[in-house]
Motif scaffolding. Structure first.
Motif, PDB file in Angstrom:
ATOM      1  N   ASP A 278      40.411  -0.075  25.552  1.00 39.67           N
ATOM      2  CA  ASP A 278      40.907   1.286  25.255  1.00 39.67           C
ATOM      3  C   ASP A 278      39.829   2.340  25.467  1.00 39.67           C
ATOM      4  O   ASP A 278      40.095   3.446  25.939  1.00 39.67           O
ATOM      5  N   GLU A 279      38.631   1.992  25.099  1.00 44.74           N
ATOM      6  CA  GLU A 279      37.505   2.908  25.254  1.00 44.74           C
ATOM      7  C   GLU A 279      37.337   3.302  26.717  1.00 44.74           C
ATOM      8  O   GLU A 279      37.044   4.460  27.037  1.00 44.74           O
ATOM      9  N   THR A 281      39.679   3.502  28.960  1.00 49.09           N
ATOM     10  CA  THR A 281      40.742   4.442  29.347  1.00 49.09           C
ATOM     11  C   THR A 281      40.315   5.867  28.957  1.00 49.09           C
ATOM     12  O   THR A 281      40.511   6.813  29.726  1.00 49.09           O
ATOM     13  N   ASP A 282      39.736   5.993  27.777  1.00 46.49           N
ATOM     14  CA  ASP A 282      39.262   7.316  27.339  1.00 46.49           C
ATOM     15  C   ASP A 282      38.204   7.843  28.303  1.00 46.49           C
ATOM     16  O   ASP A 282      38.197   9.027  28.639  1.00 46.49           O
ATOM     17  N   ARG A 283      37.348   6.926  28.794  1.00 48.15           N
ATOM     18  CA  ARG A 283      36.296   7.323  29.743  1.00 48.15           C
ATOM     19  C   ARG A 283      36.907   7.870  31.020  1.00 48.15           C
ATOM     20  O   ARG A 283      36.465   8.873  31.561  1.00 48.15           O
ATOM     21  N   TYR A 285      39.826   9.254  31.402  1.00 49.24           N
ATOM     22  CA  TYR A 285      40.395  10.590  31.159  1.00 49.24           C
ATOM     23  C   TYR A 285      39.287  11.644  31.076  1.00 49.24           C
ATOM     24  O   TYR A 285      39.435  12.759  31.571  1.00 49.24           O
ATOM     25  N   ALA A 286      38.176  11.264  30.450  1.00 45.74           N
ATOM     26  CA  ALA A 286      37.056  12.209  30.320  1.00 45.74           C
ATOM     27  C   ALA A 286      36.514  12.588  31.698  1.00 45.74           C
ATOM     28  O   ALA A 286      36.260  13.768  31.983  1.00 45.74           O
TER      29      ALA A 286
END
Lengths: 321, 266
Positions: A278-279, A281-283, A285-286
């Motif tokens: 999940d982490e 995926t956040d990367r 998007y960032a």
């Protein structure tokens, strides 16, 4: 269901048998009930010899082969009709008999009466779309159909263990796809144990619960396809951007964990490591937000998994892994 | 028993299907055998010259019976080698080894089926031969018994050759060599040949049987008298010896073939 304990095969060569070829060296393996196991390896790795030792067609120099819940020898398993096989490079069927006659012949050979075999044979032909070819001579069928017929003949006595050696070898793309769908159907519906040897990595990826890679007669590693993919590579998200990136953006991206930037002639590729779940995926998007805010034109965003083929080439190549 | 019955049905249906499917080939085979008979029969008659009718009848009867025995022996000799060689070429031999029976049993079923098909094929040949030679052949129990024992020996010998085929594959000339020898024995005897040659011929599976068969066809004898004769005892021992040697050699060859991985290789 299939257990190989330290099996080895050494072929003596020369008049005095002084030279020897080691086809298989101390191979141990367990294939569970209902599992599709893929044995992958380059030419001459020992795949076919292993399959034939399981069938009892080649006698191991040492080691033990046990089949079925009752852990029978290959000969005992054959007597109980536990074993069916489609062997590599062989026609496996009689070309001068029709599809139906081949089924009847192999069924009777395995001790089934016509009364029992008729409904099963019809169902198999139906299932593999061979019913319209029931009265065609096997020699007149396409390679793909002949291979399907060979699978039907191997299944006619309903064996609980099916060995399929290089089923797509020499087939065109369409025929290979047909065989893949046939085997896929077997896996999903029947729940029998299948040992598949192949060079076709896509086939192995799509069908096998576990695979083993063999080279020079040695089993190098056994695991799931996912485990193999994780050995030499990580899933990545590639973001292709048009033009060059400003030094500020580059510095910002470099600050993102697991992110790399490669500049090409006309485009820049930003890659984000997705193995962190999940982490990750956040990367992604960032990174996308940063690029959007900087007004960078995005050409494509795609996910790339390391393929089994990459792993296979790394493990069986000249370099020691 | 049920499985063996299924095995026999499988092999017989297979053979029968091929007989029907390739009827023209079968007819050509029968015609070939017939032409060979005609050629040799009339050559011998022309060499023999003028003889009285009774002697001619005896000669012709002996030749027809000898040729029929040769026909069966020839079929048996070629069938096992062809079966194994074609199986390797076709890629079906290994499937037969995957059957739930010992391979020798599968081979036995194939041989029995081939014999039954050969019996069907020999019917037109029999009528052609007897009509051409102008003889009537009586099927006596003694003659049939000798014929069966003779065939048992030939089967044993063919199984031995089958073992060689399993190991060396290209052994097609070997059955042919013996077929030619058996053809000679079928038409005549080797009484005039050298003692060494006669000694070799006499230990072959065909020689004793065909000689006994021809003499019984020419001078019919009751079965009891034939069974009690020394010639029949020698024939029986010869046949038994070939069966034992053939089966043991084949089993050994099968083991070696599995050791060397030869079953799928041509």
């Amino acid at each position: 269901m299939v257990e190989l304990r330290e099996i080895s095969k050494r072929y003596a060569r020369g008049v005095l048998h002084r030279r020897a070829t080691h086809a298989v060296r101390g191979l141990s393996l367990k294939i569970r009930a209902g599992e599709v196991f893929g044995l992958l390896g380059p030419n001459g790795a020992g795949k076919t010899t292993t399959v034939k030792m399981i069938c009892g067609l080649i006698r191991p120099t040492s080691g033990d082969v046990r089949l079925g819940a009752a852990r029978l020898s290959p000969r005992q398993a054959r007597r109980r009709r536990l074993l069916g096989a489609v062997l590599e490079g062989n026609r496996n069927v009689y070309w001068n008999l029709t599809a139906w006659e081949n089924l009847l012949y192999y069924a009777r050979l395995r001790g089934l009466s016509r009364r029992k075999v008729a409904p099963r044979g019809r169902a198999l032909l139906e299932r593999f779309n061979l019913s319209p070819k029931r009265t065609s001579l096997a020699g007149m069928l396409s390679r793909g159909m002949q291979q399907k017929l060979a699978v039907c003949c191997a299944l006619i006595a309903d064996p609980s263990i099916l060995l399929v050696d290089e089923p797509t070898l020499g087939l065109d793309v369409a025929s290979a796809r047909t065989i893949e769908s046939v085997l896929s159907g077997l896996v999903e519906e029947d729940g029998r144990s299948v040992l598949l040897t192949t060079h076709n990595m896509k086939l192995a990826e799509s069908l096998c619960h576990r695979v083993g890679i063999i080279r020079d007669g040695r089993l190098l590693r056994v695991g799931t396809v996912r485990e193999f993919r994780g050995l030499f590579g990580r899933p990545l998200c590639h973001i292709e951007c048009a033009g060059a990136l400003s030094p500020e953006i580059r510095a910002g991206l470099a600050g993102q964990p697991g992110t790399t930037v490669e500049a090409g002639d006309d485009a820049v590729r930003v890659s984000v490591d997705l193995s962190a779940g999940d982490e990750a995926t956040d990367r992604v998007y960032a990174v996308l937000r940063m690029l959007e805010e900087a007004g960078v034109q995005l050409l494509s965003v795609r996910r790339e998994e390391p393929s089994l083929e990459d792993v296979f080439v790394r493990m069986t190549g000249d370099d020691e892994t | 028993m049920k499985r063996i019955a299924c095995l026999l049905t499988a092999e017989f249906s297979h053979r029968l299907t091929l007989l029907r499917r390739y009827a023209l080939g079968t007819a050509a085979d029968v015609l070939t055998f017939y032409l060979v008979f005609v050629g040799v029969h009339f050559s011998i008659r022309s060499i023999v010259g003028e003889v009285d009718a009774a002697d001619l009848q005896r000669l012709a009867t002996s030749q027809v019976v000898g040729f029929l025995a040769f026909y069966f022996a020839s079929m048996v000799l070629s069938s096992i080698g062809n079966y194994l060689r074609e199986g390797v070429e076709e890629g079906t031999l290994e499937q037969l080894f995957l059957a739930p029976h010992p391979f020798l049993l599968v081979l036995g079923a194939r041989l029995l089926s081939t014999f039954l098909i050969d019996v069907l094929r020999v019917i037109p040949l029999f009528f052609l031969l007897t009509a051409t030679a102008g003889v009537r052949i009586a099927f006596t129990p003694a003659g049939l018994l000798i014929f069966l024992v003779l065939l048992v020996g030939v089967y044993g010998f063919a199984v031995l050759l089958g073992g060689l085929t399993l190991l060396f594959k290209r052994t097609g000339q070997l059955p042919f060599l013996f077929q030619v020898l058996f053809l000679g024995l079928g038409f005549s005897s080797f009484d005039g040949a050298s003692s060494t040659f006669r000694a070799i011929a006499s230990v072959l599976p065909f020689a004793r049987g065909v000689a006994l068969l021809k003499s019984t066809a020419v001078d019919p004898r009751p079965i009891g008298s034939v069974v009690a004769s020394a010639g029949f005892l020698e024939l029986g021992l010869n046949a038994l010896g070939y069966v034992l040697i053939g089966v043991l050699f084949f089993a050994w060859s099968e083991r070696v073939a599995k050791d060397r991985g030869l079953l799928g290789r041509y």
